[in-house]
Design a protein around this motif. Sequence first.
Motif, PDB file in Angstrom:
ATOM      1  N   ALA A 197      23.830   0.566 -35.177  1.00  0.00           N
ATOM      2  CA  ALA A 197      23.611   1.612 -36.491  1.00  0.00           C
ATOM      3  C   ALA A 197      23.815   2.852 -35.602  1.00  0.00           C
ATOM      4  CB  ALA A 197      22.130   1.906 -36.789  1.00  0.00           C
ATOM      5  N   ALA A 198      23.348   3.015 -33.843  1.00  0.00           N
ATOM      6  CA  ALA A 198      23.723   3.823 -33.396  1.00  0.00           C
ATOM      7  C   ALA A 198      25.498   3.960 -33.144  1.00  0.00           C
ATOM      8  CB  ALA A 198      23.406   3.449 -31.855  1.00  0.00           C
ATOM      9  N   GLU A 199      26.390   3.158 -32.850  1.00  0.00           N
ATOM     10  CA  GLU A 199      27.217   3.330 -32.614  1.00  0.00           C
ATOM     11  C   GLU A 199      28.344   3.245 -34.326  1.00  0.00           C
ATOM     12  OE1 GLU A 199      30.101  -0.422 -30.665  1.00  0.00           O
ATOM     13  OE2 GLU A 199      28.730  -1.258 -32.197  1.00  0.00           O
TER      14      GLU A 199
ATOM     15  N   LEU B 204       6.789  13.413 -28.416  1.00  0.00           N
ATOM     16  CA  LEU B 204       7.665  13.621 -26.631  1.00  0.00           C
ATOM     17  C   LEU B 204       8.848  13.508 -27.464  1.00  0.00           C
ATOM     18  CD1 LEU B 204       5.756  11.317 -24.732  1.00  0.00           C
ATOM     19  CD2 LEU B 204       6.239  13.934 -24.662  1.00  0.00           C
ATOM     20  N   LEU B 205       9.559  12.530 -28.226  1.00  0.00           N
ATOM     21  CA  LEU B 205      10.692  12.371 -28.209  1.00  0.00           C
ATOM     22  C   LEU B 205      10.849  13.158 -29.948  1.00  0.00           C
ATOM     23  CD1 LEU B 205      10.716   8.691 -27.541  1.00  0.00           C
ATOM     24  CD2 LEU B 205      11.700  10.814 -25.823  1.00  0.00           C
ATOM     25  N   GLY B 206      10.509  13.648 -30.689  1.00  0.00           N
ATOM     26  CA  GLY B 206      10.850  13.739 -32.268  1.00  0.00           C
ATOM     27  C   GLY B 206      11.727  14.999 -32.039  1.00  0.00           C
ATOM     28  N   GLY B 207      12.438  15.042 -32.603  1.00  0.00           N
ATOM     29  CA  GLY B 207      14.120  15.744 -32.700  1.00  0.00           C
ATOM     30  C   GLY B 207      14.692  16.322 -31.252  1.00  0.00           C
ATOM     31  N   ARG B 208      14.411  15.800 -30.260  1.00  0.00           N
ATOM     32  CA  ARG B 208      15.061  15.571 -28.723  1.00  0.00           C
ATOM     33  C   ARG B 208      15.508  14.596 -28.705  1.00  0.00           C
ATOM     34  NH1 ARG B 208       9.903  17.473 -28.560  1.00  0.00           N
ATOM     35  NH2 ARG B 208       9.033  19.384 -27.975  1.00  0.00           N
ATOM     36  N   ALA B 209      14.810  13.197 -29.000  1.00  0.00           N
ATOM     37  CA  ALA B 209      16.279  12.284 -28.869  1.00  0.00           C
ATOM     38  C   ALA B 209      16.901  11.408 -30.131  1.00  0.00           C
ATOM     39  CB  ALA B 209      15.312  11.093 -28.235  1.00  0.00           C
ATOM     40  N   ASN B 210      17.907  10.513 -30.493  1.00  0.00           N
ATOM     41  CA  ASN B 210      18.402  10.039 -31.202  1.00  0.00           C
ATOM     42  C   ASN B 210      17.500   9.601 -31.956  1.00  0.00           C
ATOM     43  OD1 ASN B 210      19.918   7.233 -32.667  1.00  0.00           O
ATOM     44  ND2 ASN B 210      21.344   9.588 -31.622  1.00  0.00           N
ATOM     45  N   PRO B 211      17.266   9.158 -33.325  1.00  0.00           N
ATOM     46  CA  PRO B 211      15.972   8.586 -34.368  1.00  0.00           C
ATOM     47  C   PRO B 211      16.566   6.978 -33.546  1.00  0.00           C
ATOM     48  CG  PRO B 211      17.688   9.299 -36.146  1.00  0.00           C
ATOM     49  CD  PRO B 211      18.182   9.620 -34.042  1.00  0.00           C
ATOM     50  N   VAL B 212      17.618   6.550 -33.081  1.00  0.00           N
ATOM     51  CA  VAL B 212      16.888   4.504 -32.549  1.00  0.00           C
ATOM     52  C   VAL B 212      16.685   4.668 -31.528  1.00  0.00           C
ATOM     53  CG1 VAL B 212      18.796   3.328 -32.070  1.00  0.00           C
ATOM     54  CG2 VAL B 212      19.495   4.368 -33.899  1.00  0.00           C
ATOM     55  N   THR B 213      17.134   5.805 -30.229  1.00  0.00           N
ATOM     56  CA  THR B 213      16.238   5.950 -29.110  1.00  0.00           C
ATOM     57  C   THR B 213      14.498   6.239 -29.403  1.00  0.00           C
ATOM     58  OG1 THR B 213      18.260   6.777 -27.833  1.00  0.00           O
ATOM     59  CG2 THR B 213      16.210   7.120 -27.527  1.00  0.00           C
ATOM     60  N   GLU B 214      14.199   6.851 -30.033  1.00  0.00           N
ATOM     61  CA  GLU B 214      12.455   6.718 -30.789  1.00  0.00           C
ATOM     62  C   GLU B 214      12.691   5.572 -31.498  1.00  0.00           C
ATOM     63  OE1 GLU B 214       9.932   9.222 -33.715  1.00  0.00           O
ATOM     64  OE2 GLU B 214      11.922  10.299 -33.026  1.00  0.00           O
ATOM     65  N   ARG B 215      13.048   4.860 -31.908  1.00  0.00           N
ATOM     66  CA  ARG B 215      12.540   4.150 -32.825  1.00  0.00           C
ATOM     67  C   ARG B 215      12.372   2.513 -31.238  1.00  0.00           C
ATOM     68  NH1 ARG B 215      16.241   4.971 -37.049  1.00  0.00           N
ATOM     69  NH2 ARG B 215      17.842   3.218 -36.685  1.00  0.00           N
ATOM     70  N   LEU B 216      13.201   2.736 -30.326  1.00  0.00           N
ATOM     71  CA  LEU B 216      13.520   0.996 -29.533  1.00  0.00           C
ATOM     72  C   LEU B 216      12.335   1.623 -29.145  1.00  0.00           C
ATOM     73  CD1 LEU B 216      17.474   1.159 -28.560  1.00  0.00           C
ATOM     74  CD2 LEU B 216      15.924  -0.605 -29.866  1.00  0.00           C
ATOM     75  N   VAL B 217      12.006   2.851 -28.768  1.00  0.00           N
ATOM     76  CA  VAL B 217      11.047   3.382 -26.874  1.00  0.00           C
ATOM     77  C   VAL B 217       9.713   3.069 -27.837  1.00  0.00           C
ATOM     78  CG1 VAL B 217      10.003   4.636 -26.254  1.00  0.00           C
ATOM     79  CG2 VAL B 217      12.375   4.648 -25.997  1.00  0.00           C
ATOM     80  N   VAL B 218       9.073   3.217 -29.011  1.00  0.00           N
ATOM     81  CA  VAL B 218       8.212   2.894 -29.758  1.00  0.00           C
ATOM     82  C   VAL B 218       8.196   1.758 -30.324  1.00  0.00           C
ATOM     83  CG1 VAL B 218       6.875   3.354 -32.108  1.00  0.00           C
ATOM     84  CG2 VAL B 218       7.697   5.937 -31.223  1.00  0.00           C
ATOM     85  N   ARG B 219       9.101   0.910 -30.352  1.00  0.00           N
ATOM     86  CA  ARG B 219       8.959  -0.834 -30.424  1.00  0.00           C
ATOM     87  C   ARG B 219       8.084  -0.868 -29.254  1.00  0.00           C
ATOM     88  NH1 ARG B 219      13.287  -1.245 -34.265  1.00  0.00           N
ATOM     89  NH2 ARG B 219      14.343  -1.754 -32.736  1.00  0.00           N
ATOM     90  N   LEU B 220       9.328  -1.082 -28.271  1.00  0.00           N
ATOM     91  CA  LEU B 220       8.881  -1.278 -26.545  1.00  0.00           C
ATOM     92  C   LEU B 220       7.415  -0.896 -26.389  1.00  0.00           C
ATOM     93  CD1 LEU B 220       9.779  -2.423 -24.279  1.00  0.00           C
ATOM     94  CD2 LEU B 220      10.742  -0.341 -23.673  1.00  0.00           C
ATOM     95  N   VAL B 221       6.872   0.288 -26.441  1.00  0.00           N
ATOM     96  CA  VAL B 221       5.150   0.751 -26.028  1.00  0.00           C
ATOM     97  C   VAL B 221       4.509   0.493 -26.902  1.00  0.00           C
ATOM     98  CG1 VAL B 221       3.915   2.713 -25.912  1.00  0.00           C
ATOM     99  CG2 VAL B 221       6.814   2.797 -25.210  1.00  0.00           C
ATOM    100  N   THR B 222       4.496  -0.088 -28.324  1.00  0.00           N
ATOM    101  CA  THR B 222       3.467   0.008 -28.887  1.00  0.00           C
ATOM    102  C   THR B 222       3.738  -1.558 -29.091  1.00  0.00           C
ATOM    103  OG1 THR B 222       5.096  -0.161 -30.818  1.00  0.00           O
ATOM    104  CG2 THR B 222       3.849   2.184 -30.859  1.00  0.00           C
ATOM    105  N   ALA B 223       4.799  -2.778 -28.613  1.00  0.00           N
ATOM    106  CA  ALA B 223       4.616  -4.107 -28.835  1.00  0.00           C
ATOM    107  C   ALA B 223       5.152  -4.176 -27.540  1.00  0.00           C
ATOM    108  CB  ALA B 223       5.202  -4.609 -30.126  1.00  0.00           C
ATOM    109  N   PRO B 224       4.921  -4.703 -26.255  1.00  0.00           N
ATOM    110  CA  PRO B 224       5.955  -4.897 -25.071  1.00  0.00           C
ATOM    111  C   PRO B 224       5.769  -5.482 -24.313  1.00  0.00           C
ATOM    112  CG  PRO B 224       3.195  -4.045 -25.102  1.00  0.00           C
ATOM    113  CD  PRO B 224       3.532  -3.662 -25.833  1.00  0.00           C
ATOM    114  N   ARG B 225       5.105  -6.639 -25.680  1.00  0.00           N
ATOM    115  CA  ARG B 225       5.143  -8.552 -25.416  1.00  0.00           C
ATOM    116  C   ARG B 225       5.024  -8.777 -23.954  1.00  0.00           C
ATOM    117  NH1 ARG B 225       9.105 -10.784 -28.143  1.00  0.00           N
ATOM    118  NH2 ARG B 225       7.718 -12.477 -28.311  1.00  0.00           N
ATOM    119  N   GLY B 226       3.976  -8.575 -23.635  1.00  0.00           N
ATOM    120  CA  GLY B 226       4.153  -8.414 -22.046  1.00  0.00           C
ATOM    121  C   GLY B 226       4.943  -8.606 -20.521  1.00  0.00           C
TER     122      GLY B 226
END
Length: 271
Positions: free
Chosen positions: A110-112, A158-180
């Motif tokens: 989507a970002a590409e 922290l990221l809203g309006g400052r980072a690309n929405p794709v970046t925000e989605r990726l980071v939120v997923r990583l932090v909220t579901a790190p999966r080890g």
Amino acid sequence: MSLASREALASARESLDALADNTSVDAAKLAADLTAVTALLDREVSLRRVLTDPAQSGEAKAELVTRLLAGQVGGECADLVAGMVRSRWSNSRDLVDAIEELASGADLVAAERAGDLDDVEDELFRFGRIVTSNPELRAALTDKVADRSAKAALLRELLGGRANPVTERLVVRLVTAPRGRSLEGGLTALSKLAADRRDRMVAEVVSAVPLNEQQKQRLGDALAKLYGRRVHLNLDVDPEVLGGIQVRIGDEIVSGTIADRLAEAGRRMAG
């Protein structure tokens, strides 16, 4: 991953690439659907074991996935996962890890398409540097007992309006579901995935002063010639290097800093 799982993942990546070539496919929705499937299989251990059971036929497993996901996710996602369970996986965890990777890959598609992939790569790198330099923020984001929604809210602040929405989605997923995974390890993996999207390597470059455009171009060309692939530069400035640059690609460090040359001279004198 063992050979069987690596081969299955390679096949799944090819399927995602085929979907990426079809502009009618909503890549962001596909990412969200694949994330939902990842969460489902993380919860349902017995289901993922059935879907990776070598004693079951690939077609039977694909039919089961199709029935379970019908009406819950889009057709592209259901077809993609059905194709994945037809493959042989060494263990059930590998399948879930692969689906999660494809979710991130779909977001990067989507970002590409939007022409934002370079921005996302840079933002992931910069966020990693911020986390590394801010122990309190890292502690808040990696607190195992903290509420997931609270972490997501903090990141969106922290990221809203400052980072690309794709970046925000990726980071939120990583932090909220790190999966080890560690936060740093997860961010590094995402950066590599973004680089692979353009068949490039990632080079972390530290210099005493910011590089100008001509210097960045020369460095990028030199590294591409050295490694035989395009290289994306993640740039950082550290006055302590005392001039020159230090380049890290994976586990390899190419250093040309004055500090390193002084240290080497000191070692030789001491010897």
